[in-house]
Enzyme design. Structure first.
Site, PDB file in Angstrom:
ATOM      1  N   ASP A  96      28.677  39.197  39.656  1.00 29.72           N
ATOM      2  CA  ASP A  96      27.430  38.562  40.101  1.00 29.72           C
ATOM      3  C   ASP A  96      27.329  37.122  39.613  1.00 29.72           C
ATOM      4  OD1 ASP A  96      27.205  39.638  37.457  1.00 29.72           O
ATOM      5  OD2 ASP A  96      25.033  39.392  37.535  1.00 29.72           O
ATOM      6  N   GLU A 161      25.717  41.226  35.196  1.00 28.27           N
ATOM      7  CA  GLU A 161      25.808  40.581  33.884  1.00 28.27           C
ATOM      8  C   GLU A 161      24.719  39.537  33.700  1.00 28.27           C
ATOM      9  OE1 GLU A 161      26.659  37.735  30.806  1.00 28.27           O
ATOM     10  OE2 GLU A 161      26.650  37.283  32.944  1.00 28.27           O
TER      11      GLU A 161
HETATM   12 ZN   LIG Z   1      29.000  34.788  32.978  1.00 24.89          ZN
END
Ligand SMILES: [Zn+2]
Length: 407
Positions: A96, A161
């Site tokens: 992401d 993340e």
């Molecule tokens: Zn990162």
């Protein structure tokens, strides 16, 4: 020619392939759903296909999330068998990205990546595309040349993340994908020459402090209770107490001491001639791993209770973020040793282990007990406009990963 040299040469000759891979991947917009994005799923499917093309068996770990069209967030893992199959060296990168921010600051379309001056420009090119590409090609080199890693080499490509890993690394850890005896390399932070290896983080404690008194006219303070005055006293007392009770310095960290900073203050009354009845302020504390957070919170609590008694105000302290990082990776652990050796051999570098102020997924692995190093070579363009990844770094980091995996 040694196997290792063959792998290094193979990676160098894959430079154009790697660049092409990056351009294809970065075109698939994968902004974290918390940032209003979609496409993380599609990027995961792209990645799965690329891993399978190399002949790797890919495990898909779906985590339900009703906010996305597909209903799940996808995480991928795959393992190349090593000579020693009792442990796995995991390399983890995230799929992401954060949103592009204001378009006006971008010289080019953040989702139509381009190559210029040896750099790939686009959202997610450095964070964390470079790591996705470098780890993939390190594994591809070994697989293609039939070189067995020293221990199992695990690759983990995870979601979420950028927004706390609740649909990414955290559920994977809960599922038991990683063993405490495994080790991890997380290429999600680094320096332009790759000379720093991050092995520890301070614990993070963010506090919201709400002080309630009684609001009155500025000319008659005796009729009320000035919440701002109590709040200021509290801030000073906390500041003094925390610095005097937790004074240790650790040279591993920059800066070496714990930090306790009064930061934000919410707006209170609109006019100067009103005594505020409520005050809301915040502290950002970054605490050395040697101090258990529970102990620190107890001390904060005793200052709070004491001041409530003395002033008659009501004081509430809410932790906004609590990340306890009491498990630093030892300087002499195998993952640090492997990285240091590789960097010495490949770049002539004497890399130095360091601690940071907190905030990478390395912390989740360390809490599981795994020795974990956060390392890569980058200019630190993460989350900025005109984010880029240097092609040289991408190729050379892949060499380091191949080296690390085979020694
Ligand atoms: Zn990162």
């Amino acid at each position: 020619m040694s196997n290792l040299n063959k792998a290094i040469d193979w990676i160098e000759s894959s430079r154009d392939d790697m660049t092409h891979f990056m351009l294809e991947m970065l075109k698939i917009k994968a902004v974290n759903p918390d940032g209003g994005g979609k496409g993380e799923y599609e990027r995961a499917m792209f990645m799965k296909k690329r891993l399978e093309e190399i002949g790797l068996h890919v495990a898909r770990h779906d985590v339900p999330d009703s906010r996305v069209a597909e209903g799940v967030r996808v995480n991928l893992t795959t393992v190349l068998e090593g000579e020693d199959q009792s442990r796995t060296l995991w390399m983890a990168a995230h799929l992401d990205t954060v949103p592009e921010g204001s378009r006006e600051f971008w010289a080019t379309d953040p989702y139509d990546p381009i190559v210029k001056d040896g750099k790939i420009f686009g959202r997610g090119s450095e964070d964390n595309g470079q790591a996705v590409c470098s780890t993939l090609y390190a594994a591809k080199a070994l697989k293609t040349l039939g070189i067995k890693p020293k221990m199992n080499l695990g690759l983990a490509y995870v979601s979420d993340e950028e927004s706390g890993s609740k649909y990414g690394v955290i559920p994977l850890i809960q599922k038991g994908i990683f063993k405490p005896t495994d080790m991890a390399l997380v290429p999600d932070s680094g320096t332009p020459d790759g000379s720093l290896i991050e092995i520890a983080e301070k614990s993070i404690l963010w506090l919201k402090i709400t002080t309630k008194g009684k609001q009155v006219h500025g000319s008659t303070p005796e009729k009320g209770l000035n919440a701002r005055r109590v709040a200021m006293k509290l801030a000073i007392q906390l500041d003094d107490m925390l610095h005097s009770k937790y004074p240790d310095q650790d040279r591993l960290f920059d800066p070496p001491p714990s930090t306790f900073e009064p930061t934000k203050s919410d707006a209170n009354v609109d006019n100067i001639n009103t005594v505020p009845g409520v005050d809301v302020q915040y502290f950002d504390c970054r605490i050395l791993p040697r101090y258990p957070l529970g102990e620190v919170i107890k001390q904060i609590e005793s200052v709070r209770v004491d001041l409530e008694k003395k002033t008659g105000a009501t004081i509430q302290i809410d932790p906004i973020q609590t990340e306890e990082n009491t498990n630093p990776t030892p300087m002499e652990s195998p993952i640090v040793h492997k990285l240091k050796t590789s960097l010495k051999q490949l770049r002539g570098l004497d890399a130095k282990p360091i601690g940071i102020g907190g905030g990478t997924v390395g912390a989740y692995f360390r809490r599981k007990g795994m020795d974990t190093a956060v390392w890569s070579t980058l200019d630190d363009l993460a989350h900025q406009p005109n984010e880029y990844c240097k092609i040289r770094n991408m190729v050379d980091d892949a060499k380091v990963f191949a080296y690390v995996a085979t020694i």
